[in-house]
Design an enzyme around this catalytic site. Structure first.
Site, PDB file in Angstrom:
ATOM      1  N   GLU A   1    -118.606  35.493  47.265  1.00  0.00           N
ATOM      2  CA  GLU A   1    -118.696  36.960  47.099  1.00  0.00           C
ATOM      3  C   GLU A   1    -118.864  37.675  48.443  1.00  0.00           C
ATOM      4  O   GLU A   1    -119.615  38.632  48.569  1.00  0.00           O
ATOM      5  CB  GLU A   1    -119.812  37.324  46.101  1.00  0.00           C
TER       6      GLU A   1
HETATM    7  C1  LIG Z   1    -118.509  27.704  44.020  1.00  0.00           C
HETATM    8  C2  LIG Z   1    -117.490  28.738  44.399  1.00  0.00           C
HETATM    9  C3  LIG Z   1    -117.127  29.723  43.487  1.00  0.00           C
HETATM   10  C4  LIG Z   1    -116.152  30.662  43.817  1.00  0.00           C
HETATM   11  N1  LIG Z   1    -115.743  31.566  42.862  1.00  0.00           N
HETATM   12  C5  LIG Z   1    -114.686  32.377  43.142  1.00  0.00           C
HETATM   13  C6  LIG Z   1    -114.104  33.202  42.119  1.00  0.00           C
HETATM   14  O1  LIG Z   1    -114.550  33.231  40.973  1.00  0.00           O
HETATM   15  N2  LIG Z   1    -113.013  33.947  42.450  1.00  0.00           N
HETATM   16  C7  LIG Z   1    -112.466  33.944  43.701  1.00  0.00           C
HETATM   17  O2  LIG Z   1    -111.476  34.643  43.927  1.00  0.00           O
HETATM   18  N3  LIG Z   1    -113.013  33.194  44.701  1.00  0.00           N
HETATM   19  C8  LIG Z   1    -114.089  32.397  44.444  1.00  0.00           C
HETATM   20  N4  LIG Z   1    -114.612  31.602  45.434  1.00  0.00           N
HETATM   21  C9  LIG Z   1    -114.092  31.714  46.793  1.00  0.00           C
HETATM   22  C10 LIG Z   1    -115.091  32.324  47.773  1.00  0.00           C
HETATM   23  O3  LIG Z   1    -115.228  33.692  47.522  1.00  0.00           O
HETATM   24  C11 LIG Z   1    -114.592  31.982  49.195  1.00  0.00           C
HETATM   25  O4  LIG Z   1    -115.031  30.664  49.451  1.00  0.00           O
HETATM   26  C12 LIG Z   1    -115.102  32.916  50.250  1.00  0.00           C
HETATM   27  O5  LIG Z   1    -114.493  34.161  50.119  1.00  0.00           O
HETATM   28  C13 LIG Z   1    -114.820  32.398  51.677  1.00  0.00           C
HETATM   29  O6  LIG Z   1    -113.473  32.006  51.821  1.00  0.00           O
HETATM   30  P1  LIG Z   1    -113.127  30.577  52.428  1.00  0.00           P
HETATM   31  O7  LIG Z   1    -114.003  29.579  51.788  1.00  0.00           O
HETATM   32  O8  LIG Z   1    -111.669  30.359  52.348  1.00  0.00           O
HETATM   33  O9  LIG Z   1    -113.561  30.678  53.943  1.00  0.00           O
HETATM   34  P2  LIG Z   1    -112.707  31.256  55.177  1.00  0.00           P
HETATM   35  O10 LIG Z   1    -112.298  32.653  54.905  1.00  0.00           O
HETATM   36  O11 LIG Z   1    -111.695  30.283  55.575  1.00  0.00           O
HETATM   37  O12 LIG Z   1    -113.842  31.310  56.272  1.00  0.00           O
HETATM   38  C14 LIG Z   1    -114.355  30.126  56.929  1.00  0.00           C
HETATM   39  C15 LIG Z   1    -115.461  30.560  57.864  1.00  0.00           C
HETATM   40  O13 LIG Z   1    -114.968  31.518  58.799  1.00  0.00           O
HETATM   41  C16 LIG Z   1    -115.716  32.733  58.713  1.00  0.00           C
HETATM   42  N5  LIG Z   1    -114.798  33.855  58.962  1.00  0.00           N
HETATM   43  C17 LIG Z   1    -113.631  34.128  58.332  1.00  0.00           C
HETATM   44  N6  LIG Z   1    -113.078  35.240  58.826  1.00  0.00           N
HETATM   45  C18 LIG Z   1    -113.898  35.695  59.812  1.00  0.00           C
HETATM   46  C19 LIG Z   1    -113.883  36.794  60.713  1.00  0.00           C
HETATM   47  N7  LIG Z   1    -112.890  37.692  60.711  1.00  0.00           N
HETATM   48  N8  LIG Z   1    -114.903  36.943  61.577  1.00  0.00           N
HETATM   49  C20 LIG Z   1    -115.936  36.066  61.577  1.00  0.00           C
HETATM   50  N9  LIG Z   1    -116.006  35.004  60.760  1.00  0.00           N
HETATM   51  C21 LIG Z   1    -115.010  34.814  59.887  1.00  0.00           C
HETATM   52  C22 LIG Z   1    -116.289  32.739  57.314  1.00  0.00           C
HETATM   53  O14 LIG Z   1    -117.428  33.543  57.198  1.00  0.00           O
HETATM   54  C23 LIG Z   1    -116.616  31.271  57.130  1.00  0.00           C
HETATM   55  O15 LIG Z   1    -117.818  30.976  57.782  1.00  0.00           O
HETATM   56  C24 LIG Z   1    -115.573  30.644  45.112  1.00  0.00           C
HETATM   57  C25 LIG Z   1    -115.956  29.672  46.043  1.00  0.00           C
HETATM   58  C26 LIG Z   1    -116.880  28.711  45.687  1.00  0.00           C
HETATM   59  C27 LIG Z   1    -117.217  27.647  46.695  1.00  0.00           C
END
Ligand SMILES: Cc1cc2nc3c(=O)[nH]c(=O)nc-3n(C[C@H](O)[C@H](O)[C@H](O)COP(=O)(O)OP(=O)(O)OC[C@H]3O[C@@H](n4cnc5c(N)ncnc54)[C@H](O)[C@@H]3O)c2cc1C
Length: 634
Positions: free
Chosen positions: A436
């Site tokens: 979120e």
């Molecule tokens: C248990 C679980 C439930 C979930 N439920 C849902 C759901 O119901 N619906 C849905 O759509 N998604 C869901 N998600 C997805 C979740 O919202 C994403 O994991 C989250 O948005 C982060 O995306 P990512 O994991 O791809 O990380 P990435 O975006 O790849 O980021 C990796 C790291 O880089 C950092 N980062 C990225 N961009 C930047 C920036 N510009 N500046 C600084 N730091 C940055 C991030 O903070 C993180 O530390 C779920 C995930 C999990 C694990």
């Protein structure tokens, strides 16, 4: 309710079809979705402008309508129902047993936030989040299902943005137990929606969209009947385009659950990969206009995010009880461990941090229920603060429990000790800093609003792609603005505000007042110092946000403690906790200001780039290497 059959193995991301998205494009997509107007007041926004508006949170905001007895009655029934189900067993089995789904449906739990006119209970945010705190301490299946369904799933965007026909068609069904979820994330889309590949193309006759693509980590997908799906809609005849939201039914042809995900924590969560192949969506199922999907997602998350602070505070309470009891009975080195100073420091941190988390969570909910405030910054700050502090609290609770904190509840029980599952709690807490909106994305979101008044003045100066001439022209305006701004926040008060009503805590409010001026000055100085490059100085921006978060938590704690003491003057304990929290927050704020423009940042960034370039791979030798991620050739 059993989980759907998994239809086939998850597809791998197709790198070849994807065009690289530039940083500028990513920023433009986020910027286009950003709500730009502020029609209602916000405590946090004012604070970053150097104005500590205690009047916005004191007296504590009253709800527009109070659930009264109805809310209490619902929570009582929910509690009684939870006692009839074995939360641990539930979390260890896939799916939701029929009797649990039926029980929750009969209680109206799937319609807590759906208005009564559409068959829901129409309860306030306060009762809803209290219900999540209650279920969260019992079963992660029940709490994650109810939360994903109502905080981010179909009901919330439908209530806010749906047409009357859409509401009449879907809300009663959702209230009667049709579970829903929210599908934004893809393998290549985490924090950056500009990379979205799911696509919905309008048919020639304009009656339906054809959806193709894959969504990742969709909570509730294995149980859901309905999803809100975000998909890219191409521009047609020069119109439309952008990211658009749709209501999609899971039993439509072409919708397939292809993988059920499992995680480090939240053992009961039902979450999966959903693939869409030529899925035909009637145009009536589009939510809002084409291109307004991200805006819908952001607004949905504004209130959706209020749940996480509440559940983090609830976990803090659980930790407090665990350490209080254990540190009393566990004796080492001739005394209960709670008498040793190192352990005592952790116990007092857990208590005061939990008090602050509760105040922050309650304040966000109260501001939302009053309907008189713009809560986007308070919700983001509550999510950031409570998920970070909640993690600190969970980690300290494990330390106080020692080896028993690391041992599973099952193992403890099997050898005759109380099954206190601290390791399980810690594993489940960790996700709050990621989903979120990760902590980094929350900080960027808050920072964007904190610098916004200056950006407006800066115009082209803050646009890295503007021509030099445009920048030079706007720089004159920025210079005038900065001089005025810094001066204004140096001069101080024409009449010094008095915070005597907060008694012992008044010094902390005076500190917050002074510090909000200092913070506003620091933002202006950072703008002047870095100009358009400030956007990339995340270390500086994040410290600015963290100072604001500490100030916000201090003010919430002081007002809450003062109110509690007013209600029960014979009990001064809330003041003790608020006072300790504020003392420690002030130390952290001083450290953050000391480091604000730290010289170490540049070197730290450089070392990170050298790491990425492979300059230090010699340090990785001597271990069995982890698997290489996709895209890395060793
Ligand atoms: C248990 C679980 C439930 C979930 N439920 C849902 C759901 O119901 N619906 C849905 O759509 N998604 C869901 N998600 C997805 C979740 O919202 C994403 O994991 C989250 O948005 C982060 O995306 P990512 O994991 O791809 O990380 P990435 O975006 O790849 O980021 C990796 C790291 O880089 C950092 N980062 C990225 N961009 C930047 C920036 N510009 N500046 C600084 N730091 C940055 C991030 O903070 C993180 O530390 C779920 C995930 C999990 C694990």
């Amino acid at each position: 309710m059993s989980t759907e059959t998994i239809e086939k193995a998850p597809p791998q991301p197709d790198q070849t079809q994807h065009r690289e998205i530039s940083e500028r494009e990513a920023r433009e997509v986020a910027e286009a979705a950003r709500e730009k107007e502020w029609t209602l007041p916000s405590f946090v926004r004012e604070m970053y402008l150097g104005r500590l508006r205690m009047d916005l949170i004191d007296p504590w905001p009253e709800p527009k309508k109070d659930d009264g007895e109805r809310g209490e009655e619902f929570l009582k029934k929910l509690g009684a129902f939870l006692e009839t189900v074995d939360g641990g067993a539930l979390d260890n089995e896939p799916g939701m047993p029929e009797h649990v789904h039926k029980g929750l449906t009969e209680l109206g739990a799937f319609g807590m936030k759906i208005p009564q006119e559409y068959g829901g209970l129409g309860l306030s945010q306060k009762t809803y989040t209290r219900a999540l705190a209650l279920t969260g301490s019992h079963s992660s299946l029940i709490s994650s299902t109810l939360s994903a369904h109502q905080s981010i799933g179909v009901p919330q965007p439908l209530v806010v943005f749906g047409t009357e026909e859409q509401k009449k068609k879907y809300l009663p069904r959702l209230a009667q137990g049709a579970i829903s979820g929210f599908a934004l994330t893809e393998t290549d889309v985490g924090s950056d929606p500009a990379r979205m590949r799911c696509e919905a193309v309008l048919s020639e006759d304009g009656t339906e969209y054809v959806l193709n693509g894959t969504k990742l980590w969709c909570t509730n997908a294995p149980l859901a009947e309905l999803l809100v799906v975000m998909a890219r809609t191409p521009v047609k005849d020069g119109k439309g385009g952008g990211i658009t939201a749709f209501i999609v039914e899971m039993d439509w042809e072409g919708v397939a659950l292809t993988h059920r995900c499992s995680f480090m924590g939240l053992p009961g969560i039902e979450n999966g990969v959903v693939e869409f192949t030529n899925v035909r969506i009637p145009v009536e199922n589009r939510l809002l206009d084409e291109g307004r999907g991200l805006k819908l997602a952001l607004v949905t998350l504004n209130t959706g995010r209020l749940s996480i602070p509440v559940t983090c505070a609830a976990t803090g309470k659980w930790c407090l009880q665990v350490v209080r009891e254990w540190a009393t009975v566990r004796k080492q080195w001739g005394a209960p461990i709670g008498k040793h100073e190192a352990v005592a420091q952790m116990i007092s941190s857990i208590a005061s941090d939990t008090f602050a988390m509760q105040a922050v969570a309650d304040l966000g909910v109260a501001l939302a229920d009053s309907g008189k405030f713009d809560i986007r910054l308070e919700a983001a700050m509550g999510k950031l603060f409570n998920s970070e502090v909640g993690w600190r609290v969970a980690d300290q609770a494990m330390q106080v429990r020692g080896g028993r904190g690391y041992e599973t509840a099952e193992s403890l029980e099997a050898r005759g000790e109380a099954p206190i599952g601290v390791e399980r709690m810690l594993r489940s807490m960790r996700i709050n800093r990621i989903f979120e909106g990760s902590s980094e994305i929350m900080r960027l979101f808050i920072a964007r609003e904190a610098v916004d008044p200056h950006l407006k003045k800066a115009g082209a100066v803050a646009d890295p792609d503007a021509t030099f001439g445009a920048k030079a022209k706007d720089a004159v305006g920025l210079g005038v603005h900065m001089t005025g701004w810094i001066g204004q926040n140096l001069v101080g008060w024409s009449r010094k505000p008095s915070y005597g009503k907060y008694g012992k805590l008044s010094g902390h409010v005076a500190f917050a007042d002074r510090t909000s001026h200092r913070l506003a000055r620091s933002i202006a100085m950072a703008m002047a110092r870095y100009g358009p490059k400030l956007e990339r100085r995340q270390a500086v921006l994040f410290r600015i946000v963290d100072i604001g978060a500490e100030l916000y938590a201090m003010c919430a704690s002081v007002v809450r403690a003062t109110e509690l003491v007013k209600q029960n003057p014979s009990d001064q304990t809330p003041v003790r906790l608020a006072d300790l929290f504020c003392q420690r927050a002030r130390q952290r704020i001083d450290d953050l200001f000391d480091d604000l423009f730290s010289d170490v940042d540049a070197d730290a960034y450089k070392v990170a780039q050298e790491v990425l370039d492979g300059d230090f791979t010699w340090l990785e030798k001597g271990i069995f290497p982890p698997p290489a991620p996709e895209g890395i050739e060793r």
